[in-house]
Motif scaffolding. Structure first.
Motif, PDB file in Angstrom:
ATOM      1  N   LYS A 107      -4.888 -11.857   0.389  1.00 25.12           N
ATOM      2  CA  LYS A 107      -3.531 -11.474   0.815  1.00 25.12           C
ATOM      3  C   LYS A 107      -3.235 -11.853   2.265  1.00 25.12           C
ATOM      4  O   LYS A 107      -2.121 -12.253   2.580  1.00 25.12           O
ATOM      5  CB  LYS A 107      -3.369  -9.952   0.671  1.00 25.12           C
ATOM      6  N   LYS A 150      -3.600  -2.121   2.990  1.00 25.00           N
ATOM      7  CA  LYS A 150      -3.995  -2.694   1.698  1.00 25.00           C
ATOM      8  C   LYS A 150      -5.253  -3.536   1.837  1.00 25.00           C
ATOM      9  O   LYS A 150      -5.382  -4.305   2.795  1.00 25.00           O
ATOM     10  CB  LYS A 150      -2.872  -3.603   1.172  1.00 25.00           C
ATOM     11  N   GLY A 157      -3.011  -2.159  -7.310  1.00 23.86           N
ATOM     12  CA  GLY A 157      -2.693  -0.974  -6.519  1.00 23.86           C
ATOM     13  C   GLY A 157      -3.917  -0.229  -5.999  1.00 23.86           C
ATOM     14  O   GLY A 157      -3.787   0.809  -5.353  1.00 23.86           O
ATOM     15  N   GLN A 208       0.738  -3.217   6.935  1.00 24.71           N
ATOM     16  CA  GLN A 208       2.040  -3.820   6.668  1.00 24.71           C
ATOM     17  C   GLN A 208       3.161  -2.820   6.887  1.00 24.71           C
ATOM     18  O   GLN A 208       3.001  -1.630   6.598  1.00 24.71           O
ATOM     19  CB  GLN A 208       2.054  -4.296   5.218  1.00 24.71           C
ATOM     20  N   GLN A 209       4.257  -3.326   7.408  1.00 27.09           N
ATOM     21  CA  GLN A 209       5.481  -2.541   7.507  1.00 27.09           C
ATOM     22  C   GLN A 209       5.773  -1.927   6.142  1.00 27.09           C
ATOM     23  O   GLN A 209       5.749  -2.639   5.131  1.00 27.09           O
ATOM     24  CB  GLN A 209       6.599  -3.512   7.903  1.00 27.09           C
ATOM     25  N   LEU A 211       8.058  -0.558   3.249  1.00 29.65           N
ATOM     26  CA  LEU A 211       9.442  -0.784   2.831  1.00 29.65           C
ATOM     27  C   LEU A 211       9.957   0.479   2.162  1.00 29.65           C
ATOM     28  O   LEU A 211       9.212   1.183   1.486  1.00 29.65           O
ATOM     29  CB  LEU A 211       9.503  -1.960   1.851  1.00 29.65           C
ATOM     30  N   ASP A 222       9.843  -1.533  -7.595  1.00 31.49           N
ATOM     31  CA  ASP A 222       9.830  -2.923  -7.149  1.00 31.49           C
ATOM     32  C   ASP A 222      10.119  -3.862  -8.315  1.00 31.49           C
ATOM     33  O   ASP A 222      10.398  -3.408  -9.430  1.00 31.49           O
ATOM     34  CB  ASP A 222       8.532  -3.281  -6.409  1.00 31.49           C
ATOM     35  N   ARG A 243       9.928  -2.374 -11.894  1.00 38.17           N
ATOM     36  CA  ARG A 243       8.851  -1.420 -12.202  1.00 38.17           C
ATOM     37  C   ARG A 243       9.147  -0.132 -11.439  1.00 38.17           C
ATOM     38  O   ARG A 243       9.312  -0.161 -10.218  1.00 38.17           O
ATOM     39  CB  ARG A 243       7.494  -1.987 -11.757  1.00 38.17           C
ATOM     40  N   ALA A 252       3.988   0.849  -7.551  1.00 40.52           N
ATOM     41  CA  ALA A 252       4.774   0.804  -8.787  1.00 40.52           C
ATOM     42  C   ALA A 252       4.074  -0.011  -9.882  1.00 40.52           C
ATOM     43  O   ALA A 252       4.658  -0.239 -10.939  1.00 40.52           O
ATOM     44  CB  ALA A 252       6.155   0.199  -8.487  1.00 40.52           C
ATOM     45  N   ASN A 253       2.825  -0.435  -9.633  1.00 40.95           N
ATOM     46  CA  ASN A 253       2.111  -1.272 -10.613  1.00 40.95           C
ATOM     47  C   ASN A 253       2.116  -0.630 -12.000  1.00 40.95           C
ATOM     48  O   ASN A 253       1.938   0.581 -12.124  1.00 40.95           O
ATOM     49  CB  ASN A 253       0.643  -1.469 -10.194  1.00 40.95           C
ATOM     50  N   ASP A 307       5.610 -10.006  -6.623  1.00 31.89           N
ATOM     51  CA  ASP A 307       6.022  -8.612  -6.452  1.00 31.89           C
ATOM     52  C   ASP A 307       7.069  -8.622  -5.346  1.00 31.89           C
ATOM     53  O   ASP A 307       6.778  -9.021  -4.215  1.00 31.89           O
ATOM     54  CB  ASP A 307       4.844  -7.726  -6.031  1.00 31.89           C
ATOM     55  N   GLU A 320       3.958  -9.447  -2.631  1.00 32.68           N
ATOM     56  CA  GLU A 320       2.686 -10.071  -3.017  1.00 32.68           C
ATOM     57  C   GLU A 320       2.901 -11.221  -3.982  1.00 32.68           C
ATOM     58  O   GLU A 320       3.862 -11.213  -4.751  1.00 32.68           O
ATOM     59  CB  GLU A 320       1.805  -9.016  -3.719  1.00 32.68           C
TER      60      GLU A 320
HETATM   61  N1  LIG Z   1       4.785  -2.850   2.432  1.00 35.51           N
HETATM   62  C1  LIG Z   1       5.041  -2.105   1.352  1.00 35.51           C
HETATM   63  N2  LIG Z   1       6.070  -1.213   1.364  1.00 35.51           N
HETATM   64  C2  LIG Z   1       6.347  -0.460   0.265  1.00 35.51           C
HETATM   65  N3  LIG Z   1       5.664  -0.528  -0.896  1.00 35.51           N
HETATM   66  C3  LIG Z   1       4.634  -1.391  -0.966  1.00 35.51           C
HETATM   67  C4  LIG Z   1       4.269  -2.223   0.145  1.00 35.51           C
HETATM   68  N4  LIG Z   1       3.208  -2.959  -0.204  1.00 35.51           N
HETATM   69  C5  LIG Z   1       2.920  -2.612  -1.482  1.00 35.51           C
HETATM   70  N5  LIG Z   1       3.765  -1.671  -1.947  1.00 35.51           N
HETATM   71  C6  LIG Z   1       3.745  -1.056  -3.302  1.00 35.51           C
HETATM   72  O1  LIG Z   1       2.418  -1.102  -3.769  1.00 35.51           O
HETATM   73  C7  LIG Z   1       2.295  -1.976  -4.895  1.00 35.51           C
HETATM   74  C8  LIG Z   1       0.981  -2.744  -4.841  1.00 35.51           C
HETATM   75  O2  LIG Z   1       0.935  -3.558  -3.695  1.00 35.51           O
HETATM   76  P1  LIG Z   1       0.485  -5.084  -3.758  1.00 35.51           P
HETATM   77  O3  LIG Z   1       0.608  -5.642  -2.395  1.00 35.51           O
HETATM   78  O4  LIG Z   1       1.263  -5.765  -4.828  1.00 35.51           O
HETATM   79  O5  LIG Z   1      -1.046  -4.997  -4.124  1.00 35.51           O
HETATM   80  P2  LIG Z   1      -1.836  -5.123  -5.505  1.00 35.51           P
HETATM   81  O6  LIG Z   1      -2.543  -6.426  -5.422  1.00 35.51           O
HETATM   82  O7  LIG Z   1      -2.788  -3.982  -5.522  1.00 35.51           O
HETATM   83  O8  LIG Z   1      -0.830  -5.116  -6.619  1.00 35.51           O
HETATM   84  C9  LIG Z   1       3.532  -2.861  -4.812  1.00 35.51           C
HETATM   85  O9  LIG Z   1       3.846  -3.389  -6.079  1.00 35.51           O
HETATM   86  C10 LIG Z   1       4.570  -1.888  -4.283  1.00 35.51           C
HETATM   87  O10 LIG Z   1       5.022  -1.032  -5.310  1.00 35.51           O
END
Ligand SMILES: Nc1ncnc2c1ncn2[C@@H]1O[C@H](COP(=O)(O)OP(=O)(O)O)[C@@H](O)[C@H]1O
Ligand SMILES: [Mg+2]
Length: 377
Positions: A107, A150, A157, A208-209, A211, A222, A243, A252-253, A307, A320
């Motif tokens: 990532k 993360k 997730g 990460q910031q 959201l 998402d 999702r 939201a996975n 994502d 992502e």
């Molecule tokens: N910066 C963020 N702000 C808000 N929600 C986030 C953020 N990063 C991830 N998420 C939530 O967490 C979920 C999983 O994060 P993600 O980066 O896609 O990692 P993974 O590889 O575990 O799926 C995202 O689909 C979203 O719902």
């Protein structure tokens, strides 16, 4: 001779990580008149140019037999923090096959690649590595009320931690390695820092910031968008869905309990019809720009699952990129036709690659990145 497509994956006996998808893929192969088989690195006898592959019998049972060299290989091997993954990594670096999809990176590396592209920056949340330094964490929290931590190699997730500042306290909400929900409140920054250190342990993390994805109050929402190359080797958005995460979940996975709903319908309920249309168009534009940016660096890809976050103000963010995405979202949304299309497309694309390989034309896809940027894993 029928073209042969091999699917590279982890297996132990007849146990696979994605048995449902693989069954569909093998059936779609039959319909398209192509031989499809599953194999893992240990099944390959390079010198004898043969592979112990797995297919389905007419009765729908898994069965193994020897196959000659495939025309194209689709890499579907998933990350696992086990020694067997290292075997795959070294195997994958060898130029044994024409791969339909190139190798990707973690990532953080992906963020760096995208950030270096001017077109992409507007969609990227602020991101940096987590170094354990308290200053950096505190500084990030002065700029953003919410931040996400993360694991750079995480999926589904797992290991994600959301930190929200409320006055002097920090509300923590996360998913551990088994994806179990965890919640806590840390008092003051000293409390926060010790909890975060404990959470991260020895793993590599990014910050990460955060959201504001609460389009449905109290939930994380998402978008998952699937884009794939078709039989003309052109990128197309196959479909997208929203999702909706469970209550009190930072993610939201779907595998973490998220529910899939149609994106246009959901967004029209949250915004005006006009705005919802604009948002969907922006997601598609984001998808095509992302594919171009990714391929410029990593070489040719076959499909990408994005994502995407849409915050409460209606801004679009790229969260992502998944280079080996699932397609379950279409089934969950009650769209079996889209699901079938999403299963068929990779095979159609692989067939195009195979025919280009056999014609006098040089294949322009699938061969470049291994030589181009071999330092990325
Ligand atoms: N910066 C963020 N702000 C808000 N929600 C986030 C953020 N990063 C991830 N998420 C939530 O967490 C979920 C999983 O994060 P993600 O980066 O896609 O990692 P993974 O590889 O575990 O799926 C995202 O689909 C979203 O719902
Ligand atoms: Mg994800």
């Amino acid at each position: 001779m029928k073209p042969k497509i091999g699917i590279l994956t982890w297996r132990e006996g007849m146990t696979f990580r994605e048995p449902v998808y693989f069954r569909q893929l093998l059936r779609a192969g039959r319909e398209l008149g192509v031989t499809v088989f599953l194999f893992s690195p240990r099944d390959v006898q390079v010198k004898r140019r043969r592979i112990r592959g797995i297919t389905l019998t007419d009765r729908g049972r898994w069965a193994s037999r020897w196959f000659s060299w495939p025309d194209v290989v689709i890499d579907r091997y998933w990350y696992t923090p086990k020694p067997v993954f290292q075997e795959y990594v070294s195997f994958r670096k060898q130029p044994y096959f024409l791969y339909a999809n190139n190798r990707f990176a973690n990532k953080w590396r992906v963020h760096e690649v995208l950030y270096s592209n001017e077109n992409m920056r507007k969609w990227l949340p602020e991101t940096c590595t987590y170094t354990g330094e308290k200053g950096r964490l505190k500084e990030m929290l002065t700029r953003h009320r919410i931040i996400y931590l993360k694991p750079i190699n995480g999926t589904g997730g797992r290991g994600i931690l959301r930190i929200e500042k409320r006055g002097e306290h920090y509300h923590l909400l996360g998913r551990d390695k088994q994806r179990v929900k965890k919640a806590a409140v840390a008092k003051g920054s000293a409390g926060l820092i010790s909890r975060v250190r404990q959470w991260v342990g020895q793993e590599k993390y990014l910050m990460q910031q955060g959201l504001e994805l609460g389009l449905l109050p109290g939930r994380s929402v998402d978008i998952r968008l699937l884009m794939q190359k078709d039989e003309h080797a052109e990128w197309l958005v196959t479909g997208m869905g929203c999702r909706v995460g469970p209550k009190n979940s930072a993610t939201a996975n779907l595998h973490g309990g998220g529910k899939a709903v149609a994106a246009d319908h959901f967004l029209t309920q949250c915004f005006s019809e006009e705005k919802a249309k604009q948002l969907i168009e922006e997601c598609e534009q984001l998808a095509y720009e992302t594919a171009a940016a990714i391929e410029a660096y990593f070489g040719s890809m076959m499909e990408l699952g994005l994502d995407i976050g849409i915050d409460v103000q209606g801004r679009v963010w790229l969260i992502e990129i998944n280079p080996k995405p699932g397609r379950d979202i279409f089934r969950e949304m009650g769209q079996p036709d889209l699901y079938r299309l999403a299963v068929r497309r990779p095979l159609q694309y692989a067939l195009t690659l195979a025919s280009r390989k056999h014609s006098s034309l040089q294949p322009d896809e699938g061969r470049c990145a291994e030589t181009k940027k071999s330092k990325t894993s």
